[in-house]
Design a protein around this motif. Structure first.
Motif, PDB file in Angstrom:
ATOM      1  N   ARG A  28      68.414  63.259  41.112  1.00 44.37           N
ATOM      2  CA  ARG A  28      68.514  62.048  40.298  1.00 44.37           C
ATOM      3  C   ARG A  28      67.717  62.150  39.007  1.00 44.37           C
ATOM      4  N   VAL A  29      66.494  62.666  39.100  1.00 45.60           N
ATOM      5  CA  VAL A  29      65.626  62.784  37.929  1.00 45.60           C
ATOM      6  C   VAL A  29      65.619  64.243  37.478  1.00 45.60           C
ATOM      7  N   LEU A  30      66.125  64.488  36.281  1.00 46.01           N
ATOM      8  CA  LEU A  30      66.280  65.848  35.762  1.00 46.01           C
ATOM      9  C   LEU A  30      65.398  66.052  34.539  1.00 46.01           C
ATOM     10  N   ALA A  31      64.934  67.288  34.385  1.00 45.42           N
ATOM     11  CA  ALA A  31      64.152  67.653  33.203  1.00 45.42           C
ATOM     12  C   ALA A  31      64.829  68.815  32.501  1.00 45.42           C
ATOM     13  N   VAL A  50      62.354  67.138  28.325  1.00 43.79           N
ATOM     14  CA  VAL A  50      62.949  65.808  28.228  1.00 43.79           C
ATOM     15  C   VAL A  50      63.450  65.436  29.615  1.00 43.79           C
ATOM     16  N   VAL A  51      62.932  64.343  30.150  1.00 50.27           N
ATOM     17  CA  VAL A  51      63.283  63.889  31.499  1.00 50.27           C
ATOM     18  C   VAL A  51      64.274  62.733  31.389  1.00 50.27           C
ATOM     19  N   ILE A  52      65.348  62.811  32.159  1.00 50.88           N
ATOM     20  CA  ILE A  52      66.343  61.743  32.171  1.00 50.88           C
ATOM     21  C   ILE A  52      66.698  61.384  33.612  1.00 50.88           C
ATOM     22  N   ASP A  53      67.245  60.202  33.776  1.00 55.76           N
ATOM     23  CA  ASP A  53      67.849  59.823  35.055  1.00 55.76           C
ATOM     24  C   ASP A  53      69.206  59.197  34.754  1.00 55.76           C
ATOM     25  N   GLU A  54      69.833  58.572  35.765  1.00 54.70           N
ATOM     26  CA  GLU A  54      71.191  58.059  35.568  1.00 54.70           C
ATOM     27  C   GLU A  54      71.236  56.875  34.613  1.00 54.70           C
ATOM     28  N   THR A  55      70.072  56.251  34.317  1.00 56.33           N
ATOM     29  CA  THR A  55      70.063  55.120  33.381  1.00 56.33           C
ATOM     30  C   THR A  55      70.106  55.582  31.929  1.00 56.33           C
ATOM     31  N   CYS A  56      69.851  56.855  31.671  1.00 61.66           N
ATOM     32  CA  CYS A  56      69.884  57.390  30.305  1.00 61.66           C
ATOM     33  C   CYS A  56      71.330  57.682  29.924  1.00 61.66           C
ATOM     34  N   ALA A  85      64.930  59.163  26.118  1.00 64.24           N
ATOM     35  CA  ALA A  85      64.510  59.848  27.341  1.00 64.24           C
ATOM     36  C   ALA A  85      63.703  58.926  28.249  1.00 64.24           C
ATOM     37  N   LEU A  86      63.775  59.212  29.532  1.00 58.85           N
ATOM     38  CA  LEU A  86      62.912  58.538  30.503  1.00 58.85           C
ATOM     39  C   LEU A  86      61.462  58.927  30.263  1.00 58.85           C
ATOM     40  N   ALA A  87      61.232  60.198  29.950  1.00 61.14           N
ATOM     41  CA  ALA A  87      59.908  60.713  29.617  1.00 61.14           C
ATOM     42  C   ALA A  87      60.108  61.980  28.790  1.00 61.14           C
ATOM     43  N   HIS A  88      59.094  62.339  28.044  1.00 58.99           N
ATOM     44  CA  HIS A  88      59.191  63.523  27.180  1.00 58.99           C
ATOM     45  C   HIS A  88      57.792  64.019  26.855  1.00 58.99           C
ATOM     46  N   ALA A  89      57.693  65.295  26.529  1.00 55.24           N
ATOM     47  CA  ALA A  89      56.399  65.864  26.137  1.00 55.24           C
ATOM     48  C   ALA A  89      56.630  67.268  25.593  1.00 55.24           C
ATOM     49  N   VAL A  90      55.609  67.772  24.924  1.00 54.07           N
ATOM     50  CA  VAL A  90      55.573  69.167  24.490  1.00 54.07           C
ATOM     51  C   VAL A  90      54.254  69.757  24.963  1.00 54.07           C
ATOM     52  N   CYS A 118      54.210  64.500  30.884  1.00 50.80           N
ATOM     53  CA  CYS A 118      55.297  63.541  31.115  1.00 50.80           C
ATOM     54  C   CYS A 118      54.895  62.463  32.113  1.00 50.80           C
ATOM     55  N   GLY A 119      54.118  62.854  33.108  1.00 48.79           N
ATOM     56  CA  GLY A 119      53.740  61.905  34.138  1.00 48.79           C
ATOM     57  C   GLY A 119      54.843  61.620  35.136  1.00 48.79           C
ATOM     58  N   VAL A 120      55.937  62.379  35.084  1.00 51.82           N
ATOM     59  CA  VAL A 120      57.065  62.208  36.004  1.00 51.82           C
ATOM     60  C   VAL A 120      57.400  63.573  36.595  1.00 51.82           C
ATOM     61  N   ARG A 121      57.458  63.644  37.923  1.00 56.01           N
ATOM     62  CA  ARG A 121      57.863  64.898  38.553  1.00 56.01           C
ATOM     63  C   ARG A 121      59.367  64.889  38.756  1.00 56.01           C
ATOM     64  N   PRO A 122      60.106  65.753  38.054  1.00 59.14           N
ATOM     65  CA  PRO A 122      61.562  65.754  38.196  1.00 59.14           C
ATOM     66  C   PRO A 122      62.013  66.356  39.515  1.00 59.14           C
ATOM     67  N   ASP A 123      63.209  65.988  39.918  1.00 58.82           N
ATOM     68  CA  ASP A 123      63.809  66.589  41.107  1.00 58.82           C
ATOM     69  C   ASP A 123      64.274  68.008  40.825  1.00 58.82           C
ATOM     70  N   LEU A 124      64.558  68.304  39.547  1.00 60.04           N
ATOM     71  CA  LEU A 124      65.048  69.619  39.151  1.00 60.04           C
ATOM     72  C   LEU A 124      64.799  69.825  37.667  1.00 60.04           C
ATOM     73  N   VAL A 125      64.429  71.050  37.306  1.00 60.53           N
ATOM     74  CA  VAL A 125      64.258  71.438  35.900  1.00 60.53           C
ATOM     75  C   VAL A 125      65.412  72.355  35.503  1.00 60.53           C
ATOM     76  N   ILE A 126      66.080  72.016  34.407  1.00 62.83           N
ATOM     77  CA  ILE A 126      67.107  72.881  33.832  1.00 62.83           C
ATOM     78  C   ILE A 126      66.436  73.721  32.748  1.00 62.83           C
ATOM     79  N   LEU A 127      66.385  75.019  32.975  1.00 63.38           N
ATOM     80  CA  LEU A 127      65.649  75.921  32.087  1.00 63.38           C
ATOM     81  C   LEU A 127      66.631  76.776  31.305  1.00 63.38           C
ATOM     82  N   ASP A 128      66.464  76.811  29.997  1.00 66.22           N
ATOM     83  CA  ASP A 128      67.346  77.628  29.167  1.00 66.22           C
ATOM     84  C   ASP A 128      67.087  79.113  29.413  1.00 66.22           C
ATOM     85  N   GLY A 129      68.152  79.899  29.506  1.00 69.99           N
ATOM     86  CA  GLY A 129      68.022  81.337  29.691  1.00 69.99           C
ATOM     87  C   GLY A 129      68.419  81.775  31.082  1.00 69.99           C
TER      88      GLY A 129
END
Length: 248
Positions: A28-31, A50-56, A85-90, A118-129
């Motif tokens: 549900r919560v993706l980064a 960038v963290v999103i959920d279904e409300t984004c 975004a639901l949450a974001h950071a660098v 971010c302060g949010v632990r995602p269910d999954l991280v999508i990593l480029d590469g």
């Protein structure tokens, strides 16, 4: 063909098709996560998340891989991405940290700092590469069961050209690129010893004016001194850590 692979093929611009497929599979919560500065000779490596959920809903119009956008366009997108975004950071790892632990461990350090901010632990991280540089070695296989507090790194899925397919990853690349560019421009515009390297233009990469300045002045405190640089002791004039193809 898996839902993620189906969504990833045939999409020419970033969208949320991949993210929605993953959410339907229970994440549900993706980064979306991407790095900037891996191939630079100076400055930090930066990782955007960038963290999103279904409300984004759909990402701000025009969000693309940061390499494809003009600097002023990237800058204008930052506040829109942050609102979306639901949450974001660098997160960043310094040149000194890169020298101390190596570039791959430094990427992991920067990525974990971004996730913590971010302060949010995602269910999954999508990593480029195609390489998972975020997951710590101790979180893999049987070693993962040795943690007293459980696995530290969130689950990760890698995707080649995710920054061109996934809106969340493209947005993360924009945030990382803007943050790092601002930092390098600030160093290069200080009017002091760093101005000669041309960082306001080349952002620390191996541009001709940067290499020429290294041969004349040698490396600064912001350079990655563990890399063979022109002007360093024992240098033979070559740059062994050249910027990879497609590096920002």
């Amino acid at each position: 063909m898996s839902p993620v692979r189906q969504a990833a093929t045939g999409s020419r611009r970033p969208s949320l098709r991949v993210e929605r497929a993953l959410q339907r599979d229970g994440h549900r919560v993706l980064a979306g996560m991407d790095e900037v500065g891996r191939g630079a000779l100076a400055g930090p490596v930066s990782v955007g998340v960038v963290v999103i959920d279904e409300t984004c809903r759909s990402a701000p119009q025009g969000v693309r891989d940061s390499k494809l956008l003009q600097p002023h366009v990237r800058e204008s997108m930052v506040p829109r991405i942050e609102r979306w975004a639901l949450a974001h950071a660098v997160g960043e790892a310094s040149a000194a940290e890169i020298d101390a632990v190596g570039i791959m461990a430094a990427l992991r350090l920067a990525g974990m700092r971004a996730l913590e901010a971010c302060g949010v632990r995602p269910d999954l991280v999508i990593l480029d590469g195609n390489h998972d540089w975020l997951t710590a070695p101790e979180d893999v296989g049987l070693l993962a069961f040795a943690h007293e507090d459980g696995v530290v790194t969130p689950p990760v899925t890698t995707m080649v050209k995710a920054d061109m397919r996934c809106s969340s990853v493209a947005a993360a690349s924009v945030l990382a690129k803007v943050r790092r560019d601002r930092f390098m421009v600030g160093l290069g515009d200080d009017g002091g010893e760093h101005a000669a390297y041309g960082w306001a233009v080349n952002k620390g990469y191996a541009a001709p004016e940067h290499l020429d300045a290294l041969r004349v002045h040698g490396p600064s405190a912001w350079h990655r001194r563990s890399w063979r640089l022109p002007g360093s002791m024992g240098d033979d004039g070559d740059v062994t850590h050249a910027m990879p193809v497609g590096e920002r």
